[in-house]
Enzyme design. Structure first.
Site, mmCIF file in Angstrom:
data_model
loop_
_atom_site.group_PDB
_atom_site.id
_atom_site.type_symbol
_atom_site.label_atom_id
_atom_site.label_comp_id
_atom_site.label_asym_id
_atom_site.label_seq_id
_atom_site.Cartn_x
_atom_site.Cartn_y
_atom_site.Cartn_z
ATOM 1 C CD GLU A 1 0.024 14.703 75.564
ATOM 2 O OE1 GLU A 1 -0.581 14.104 76.478
ATOM 3 O OE2 GLU A 1 0.429 15.870 75.646
ATOM 4 C CG ASP B 1 -0.715 7.422 79.368
ATOM 5 O OD1 ASP B 1 -0.698 7.121 78.155
ATOM 6 O OD2 ASP B 1 -1.736 7.855 79.947
ATOM 7 C CB SER C 1 -10.994 19.889 75.176
ATOM 8 O OG SER C 1 -12.271 20.222 74.754
ATOM 9 N N GLY C 2 -8.872 17.133 75.286
ATOM 10 C CA GLY C 2 -7.531 16.788 75.767
ATOM 11 C C GLY C 2 -7.291 17.297 77.171
ATOM 12 C CB SER D 1 -13.990 16.094 80.494
ATOM 13 O OG SER D 1 -14.079 15.408 79.275
ATOM 14 C CB SER D 2 -13.138 10.596 80.337
ATOM 15 O OG SER D 2 -13.577 10.896 79.096
ATOM 16 C CD GLU E 1 -11.834 6.805 79.651
ATOM 17 O OE1 GLU E 1 -11.951 7.396 80.736
ATOM 18 O OE2 GLU E 1 -12.338 7.216 78.608
ATOM 19 C CG ASP F 1 -5.953 11.491 80.993
ATOM 20 O OD1 ASP F 1 -4.809 11.968 80.886
ATOM 21 O OD2 ASP F 1 -6.693 11.259 80.023
ATOM 22 C CE1 TYR G 1 -4.871 7.850 74.069
ATOM 23 C CE2 TYR G 1 -5.648 5.605 74.384
ATOM 24 C CZ TYR G 1 -4.903 6.684 74.812
ATOM 25 O OH TYR G 1 -4.181 6.593 75.975
HETATM 26 C C1 GLA Z 1 -5.571 10.532 76.679
HETATM 27 C C2 GLA Z 1 -5.453 9.269 77.507
HETATM 28 C C3 GLA Z 1 -4.158 9.255 78.317
HETATM 29 C C4 GLA Z 1 -2.940 9.567 77.445
HETATM 30 C C5 GLA Z 1 -3.193 10.807 76.577
HETATM 31 C C6 GLA Z 1 -2.090 11.031 75.576
HETATM 32 O O1 GLA Z 1 -5.717 11.649 77.518
HETATM 33 O O2 GLA Z 1 -6.541 9.138 78.382
HETATM 34 O O3 GLA Z 1 -4.010 8.006 78.957
HETATM 35 O O4 GLA Z 1 -2.575 8.455 76.671
HETATM 36 O O5 GLA Z 1 -4.417 10.707 75.867
HETATM 37 O O6 GLA Z 1 -0.906 11.342 76.207
#
Ligand code: GLA
Length: 364
Positions: A30, A33, A115-116, A119-120, A152, A164, A213
């Site tokens: 996490e 990236d 929600s992690g 979806s985006s 994004e 993602d 973020y």
């Molecule tokens: C979001 C971001 C990803 C990544 C995660 C955390 O989903 O879109 O690029 O950084 O958070 O791992």
């Protein structure tokens, strides 16, 4: 209702193009990236479907039961609604030489937002796939992912990494995608036999663009600058001594240790060693809670409840600050662990299960 039916119902004719893209759950890795590190996502059955047709005028007319109805001019400024994703897609299609004046678009989503579960990215990939199909333009899955990331950054305002979009664009069901975010090399790793990844929502959501973020991203950039390297991918724990700011030190420590955990996790997945994989998930959660400070009381409660009821490992997944947890359990303990979590964590709910013997969505 699927997106074709929604389109027909709203616009009174059939869409010329339809596509879909799935959400993902990241098993480990996490906030690595955007530091050019390693990630290990896999698709979930929940997805976003898009149906669309060109318009002769320059309007975007959008309909979505989940996100709302909206009409705008295609060259208007972003307004913080879901239509920004469409604006962005049209902008980058034009850069590809595909000028699309206006669009009717229907969107149906089963991915919980904020929600992690990405979806985006799924929305970006589904729109781009449908547009490419509509105009007969071919783009590789990596190129689609890169355009999704640009949408994004420049139309949504989250300076996300590439995980993602790559996951949504490149992965297949039932496979885990080991992605190196520096060179975008991928390796498909089979999922465990006899074990399940359980995705549980904490009941509280977060909005990425709220700034936390981007703040984490900036903090890791400060760290790599102090170390005089291009990204934390190239740092080792022993390098950190020269970082004097304790917060920046902790952020960097999370990224460096998380990258090591992903590499080990890939090997444990290949060895079918779920116990060792679970231990890494537990370590990852502690690191995200203490060093990266992206957990929440609800997420911690689910993780603890899972661990004390026989889960092999549990961690928050995605950007954090709310959203989902991923829990690793043997297939035999699975139902009991789910029951215990839902009983003890009042707002939590089951999103999905992922494992070898679990049927994917009917459409796959
Ligand atoms: C979001 C971001 C990803 C990544 C995660 C955390 O989903 O879109 O690029 O950084 O958070 O791992």
């Amino acid at each position: 209702m699927n997106s074709q039916s929604l389109f027909k119902q709203h616009f009174n004719y059939s869409a010329v193009s339809s596509s879909e893209a799935h959400g993902r759950v990241n098993l480990i890795g996490e906030h690595t990236d955007y530091n050019k590190g390693f990630v290990l996502p896999t698709l979930i059955e929940q997805k976003i479907e898009v149906s669309l047709s060109p318009r002769l005028d320059s309007k975007i007319v959008g309909i979505s039961e989940e996100f709302g109805e909206k009409t705008v001019l295609s060259d208007s400024n972003t307004d913080g609604t879901w239509i920004d994703f469409v604006r962005g897609a049209l902008y980058y299609m034009a850069k590809e030489g595909q000028l699309i004046k206006g669009l009717n678009i229907a969107v149906v989503s089963s991915i919980p937002t904020g929600s992690g579960l990405s979806s985006s990215a799924a929305l970006e990939i589904a729109i781009l796939r449908a547009l490419c199909q509509m105009v007969g333009h071919e783009l590789s899955s990596t190129k689609i992912a890169k355009i999704g990331q640009l949408i994004e950054h420049h139309f949504i305002g989250t300076f996300c990494g590439i995980m993602d979009q790559m996951s949504s664009s490149k992965s297949k069901f039932g496979q885990v995608l080991f992605l190196d975010c520096e060179n975008l090399n991928t390796e498909i790793v089979p999922i465990f036999e006899d074990y399940t990844f359980i995705i549980i929502h904490s009941g509280s959501t977060r909005k990425l663009s709220e700034g936390l973020y981007n703040e984490r991203k900036r903090e890791t950039e400060i760290a790599s600058k102090s170390l005089n390297i291009s990204s934390l991918r190239h740092a080792e724990i022993s390098d950190l001594n020269i970082i004097k700011d304790p917060k920046i030190f902790r952020r960097a420590r999370h990224v460096i240790t998380e990258n090591v955990r992903v590499l080990k996790a890939v090997q444990f997945l290949k060895d079918n060693n779920a116990q060792a994989f679970g231990n890494l998930m537990n370590e990852s959660h502690i690191s995200m809670d203490k060093d990266y400070e992206i957990s929440s009381p609800e997420l911690n409660h689910i993780v603890k409840t899972a661990q004390s009821n026989g889960a092999l490992g549990a961690r928050l997944t995605g950007a954090g600050f709310g959203g989902c947890t991923v829990v690793l359990s043997s297939n035999t303990r699975r139902d009991d662990i789910i029951k215990k979590i839902l009983e003890h964590c009042p707002k939590s709910y089951l999103v999905t299960n992922i494992g070898q013997n679990i049927a994917p969505s009917k459409n796959e």
